[in-house]
Each structure stands twice: as structure tokens, then as C-alpha cells.
Design a protein around this motif. Sequence first.
Motif, PDB file in Angstrom:
ATOM      1  N   GLY A  57       3.790 -10.750 -20.580  1.00 56.32           N
ATOM      2  CA  GLY A  57       4.361 -10.723 -19.357  1.00 56.32           C
ATOM      3  C   GLY A  57       3.754 -11.172 -18.171  1.00 56.32           C
ATOM      4  O   GLY A  57       4.225 -11.555 -17.350  1.00 56.32           O
ATOM      5  N   PHE A  58       2.269 -11.038 -18.200  1.00 49.52           N
ATOM      6  CA  PHE A  58       1.530 -11.511 -17.170  1.00 49.52           C
ATOM      7  C   PHE A  58       1.347 -12.905 -17.166  1.00 49.52           C
ATOM      8  O   PHE A  58       1.428 -13.599 -18.111  1.00 49.52           O
ATOM      9  CB  PHE A  58       0.280 -10.507 -16.539  1.00 49.52           C
ATOM     10  N   SER A  59       0.956 -13.571 -15.999  1.00 45.62           N
ATOM     11  CA  SER A  59       0.687 -14.941 -15.934  1.00 45.62           C
ATOM     12  C   SER A  59      -0.903 -15.486 -15.854  1.00 45.62           C
ATOM     13  O   SER A  59      -1.617 -14.288 -15.258  1.00 45.62           O
ATOM     14  CB  SER A  59       1.273 -15.606 -14.794  1.00 45.62           C
ATOM     15  N   LEU A  60      -1.187 -16.400 -16.397  1.00 46.83           N
ATOM     16  CA  LEU A  60      -2.577 -16.955 -16.192  1.00 46.83           C
ATOM     17  C   LEU A  60      -2.669 -18.110 -15.394  1.00 46.83           C
ATOM     18  O   LEU A  60      -1.527 -19.116 -15.305  1.00 46.83           O
ATOM     19  CB  LEU A  60      -3.226 -17.272 -17.568  1.00 46.83           C
ATOM     20  N   SER A  61      -3.382 -18.184 -14.379  1.00 41.53           N
ATOM     21  CA  SER A  61      -3.642 -19.484 -13.361  1.00 41.53           C
ATOM     22  C   SER A  61      -5.002 -19.429 -13.238  1.00 41.53           C
ATOM     23  O   SER A  61      -5.947 -18.914 -13.650  1.00 41.53           O
ATOM     24  CB  SER A  61      -2.999 -19.098 -11.952  1.00 41.53           C
ATOM     25  N   ASP A  62      -5.491 -20.674 -12.324  1.00 39.89           N
ATOM     26  CA  ASP A  62      -6.835 -20.894 -12.237  1.00 39.89           C
ATOM     27  C   ASP A  62      -7.679 -21.201 -13.263  1.00 39.89           C
ATOM     28  O   ASP A  62      -8.714 -21.038 -13.448  1.00 39.89           O
ATOM     29  CB  ASP A  62      -7.496 -19.871 -11.383  1.00 39.89           C
ATOM     30  N   LEU A  63      -6.931 -22.051 -14.388  1.00 41.24           N
ATOM     31  CA  LEU A  63      -7.721 -22.593 -15.538  1.00 41.24           C
ATOM     32  C   LEU A  63      -7.968 -23.915 -15.223  1.00 41.24           C
ATOM     33  O   LEU A  63      -7.591 -24.764 -14.455  1.00 41.24           O
ATOM     34  CB  LEU A  63      -6.501 -22.293 -16.663  1.00 41.24           C
ATOM     35  N   ALA A  64      -8.960 -24.383 -16.109  1.00 38.05           N
ATOM     36  CA  ALA A  64      -9.519 -25.746 -16.030  1.00 38.05           C
ATOM     37  C   ALA A  64      -8.379 -26.589 -16.662  1.00 38.05           C
ATOM     38  O   ALA A  64      -7.799 -26.414 -17.675  1.00 38.05           O
ATOM     39  CB  ALA A  64     -10.779 -25.870 -16.683  1.00 38.05           C
ATOM     40  N   PRO A  65      -8.478 -28.050 -16.286  1.00 40.15           N
ATOM     41  CA  PRO A  65      -7.716 -28.815 -16.940  1.00 40.15           C
ATOM     42  C   PRO A  65      -8.355 -29.280 -18.180  1.00 40.15           C
ATOM     43  O   PRO A  65      -9.419 -28.805 -18.492  1.00 40.15           O
ATOM     44  CB  PRO A  65      -7.667 -30.253 -15.919  1.00 40.15           C
ATOM     45  N   LEU A  66      -7.554 -30.061 -19.042  1.00 41.82           N
ATOM     46  CA  LEU A  66      -7.958 -30.363 -20.450  1.00 41.82           C
ATOM     47  C   LEU A  66      -9.242 -30.951 -20.540  1.00 41.82           C
ATOM     48  O   LEU A  66      -9.811 -30.981 -21.467  1.00 41.82           O
ATOM     49  CB  LEU A  66      -6.822 -31.190 -21.072  1.00 41.82           C
ATOM     50  N   GLY A  67      -9.480 -31.834 -19.491  1.00 41.45           N
ATOM     51  CA  GLY A  67     -10.604 -32.480 -19.252  1.00 41.45           C
ATOM     52  C   GLY A  67     -11.985 -31.477 -19.571  1.00 41.45           C
ATOM     53  O   GLY A  67     -12.885 -32.534 -19.866  1.00 41.45           O
TER      54      GLY A  67
END
Length: 331
Positions: A57-67
Motif C-alpha cells: 500500500g505504500f509508494s516508492l519514489s526517488d528511484l534511479a531510471p533504467l539507465g
Amino acid sequence: MPETPQKTRVAVVAFDGISPFHLSVPCMVFGDAMGADYPFEVVVCTADPLPLKTTAGFSLSDLAPLGAMKKAHAIVVPSWRDVNERPPARLLKALREAYARGAQIVGLCFGAHVLAEAGLLDGRRATTHWVYAEKMAERFPAVDIDPDVLYVEDRNVLTSAGTAAGIDACLHIVRRRLGSEVANRLARRLVVPPHRQGGQAQFIEQPLPSSAGGTRLAQLIDSVRRRLDEAHSLDSLASETRMSRRSFTRHFKALTGTTVQSWLLAERLTLSQRLLEQTDQSVERIAEMAGFGSVVSLRHHFRHRLGVNPTSWRRNFAREPSRTQRSSSTS
């Protein structure tokens, strides 16, 4: 000043609908579980738009792009949200490119589905969660699916069985890169077995009920570990537990998930690794202490299972150069 060793960069692929547990496994094993000097660096990346919603139910942000995968030495796909959904084309393309440049590719649990969709499992042995194994074998006939094992490594591609088997697979990577002593220390810190014998077949059926026979067998296993230098056979071990050969085989397989001979071999290899890393005993003496009978047998099984010979293992993972090695190098 001595140069700081380059850290092994591990890219973990997150996605919308990911389970926090599956994501946490590689992040913990390759993350800060062993402290600041641990030679892995973890980056979590994604092909999906942010933020990602987890199954909790919680969200994840500030992740790196696939590159971020382009600079990774190893890439872990910790699961997949739906085995009936084809992963994004750019994720599959990034995985193929990473493998082509020599990165290790890892698919944990349903993450094996993603690797299969990318074509990276064609002509290879692989595994996945047992509930999906039969369907995966039908869907990808070019893949040799083994539904019974906890993990399989085939030419720089590693796949694992379901859920907690991902920990076993990640510890296997640590063991191959840093040696069994480091992997064992990490396992103790995570409060898990350093190396589980057997495979996921032991979890498909009901576990062995607690019984006098089970107690005797557990005691026998502890006893055999203390005397691996002795000769052991199915018949001799069955006799020690006062079971028939047939009953002992059934109970042993239910408890360990493997056969007597496979278990003995794995235990003897584990002991050999520890002796090579922590003692100055000669390879010949270690072969005797671990019950291999001859150094030829030890070398054969070592190379077959671990891909190197015992001397190379000691050179790579010994705590410090042994007295034997120092004397031979100066003679």
C-alpha cells in the motif's frame, strides 16, 4: 595510500506492484548488512513511471531510471507482478544488453519469467516458484526448468525458487565472490542458514511431523557433520538410526529435501571451503579431513560445483596467506 577496491554495483529492478519483501531481499543482502566496508553498492531502478505502488500500500519514489543498469556488474529482477504480463520492451532490451557486456543477471522467484521473456534462459537450466514451474516450462520450451532446486546458476545467469529462496541465491553470489566465511557471517547476521541443503520440493508437500524418528535423524545429521572424515553410506546411516533403508530414505528426503549422497557431498564441500580459508592444512590433508578420500576426488567435485580448483579458492578467499603458501613461494 592503497587504492580503495572498486565496489560491485548491483542494480535491483523495481516495478509497480512490487512486494516489499521481494525488493528487500537483494537490498539487504547486498546493502548495508555487513557494514560500511561491504564491497557491494546497491541502486534500485525502474522502467515504470514514479511513484511505484507496492503490494503493502505504500509508494516508492526517488528511484534511479533504467539507465542505472548500464554501470551495474550484477542486475537482480526480484520478482514480477504478473506472469501473464509481458514486461516492458525497454526492460527486456536493457537486460539483454547488460548480459552481452558481461553483467551477471539474476531472476528471483517470478523474476525468472522476466529473464525468460528476454530470451536469456533459452538453452539454460533455470528454476522459479514451484507454483509457476509447470506453466513456465510449457510457455518457454527452450528453457530447462528444474522445479525442485532452490536456485540454479548457468553461465552467469542465476534464477531462484520462490520467495525466501531469493535469500539463498543472493548468499550464493556473496559466497562465490567473497568466500564462504563472509557468506556465513552474513547469514548469521541475517539469522538464516548459510547454505540450505535440498530444494523447494521439500516445501511442496506437508513437512515431516515431529516424531522420535525425526529426532533421531536430526541428531544423526549433527553427528555426521562432526565426522565427515569417516566413510558413510545409506545403509550405515540407516543402521545408526535403527530404521529400514526404505524408511530412512523417505525420512531423510522429507527432512533435507535431498538424497544422502548429495547431502554428504555438499557438507564435505562446505567443510573443505572453510578449511581452505581458515587453516594452513595442505589440500591433500583437507581431502582426508572432509572425507573425499583423495585429492583427485576433492579437485573434481570442487571444480564441478564451484568452477575453480581448491588452490585457487584458497588463493582468493584465505583470511591471509597460509604458512604453507609463504614457504613454497620463498623456496
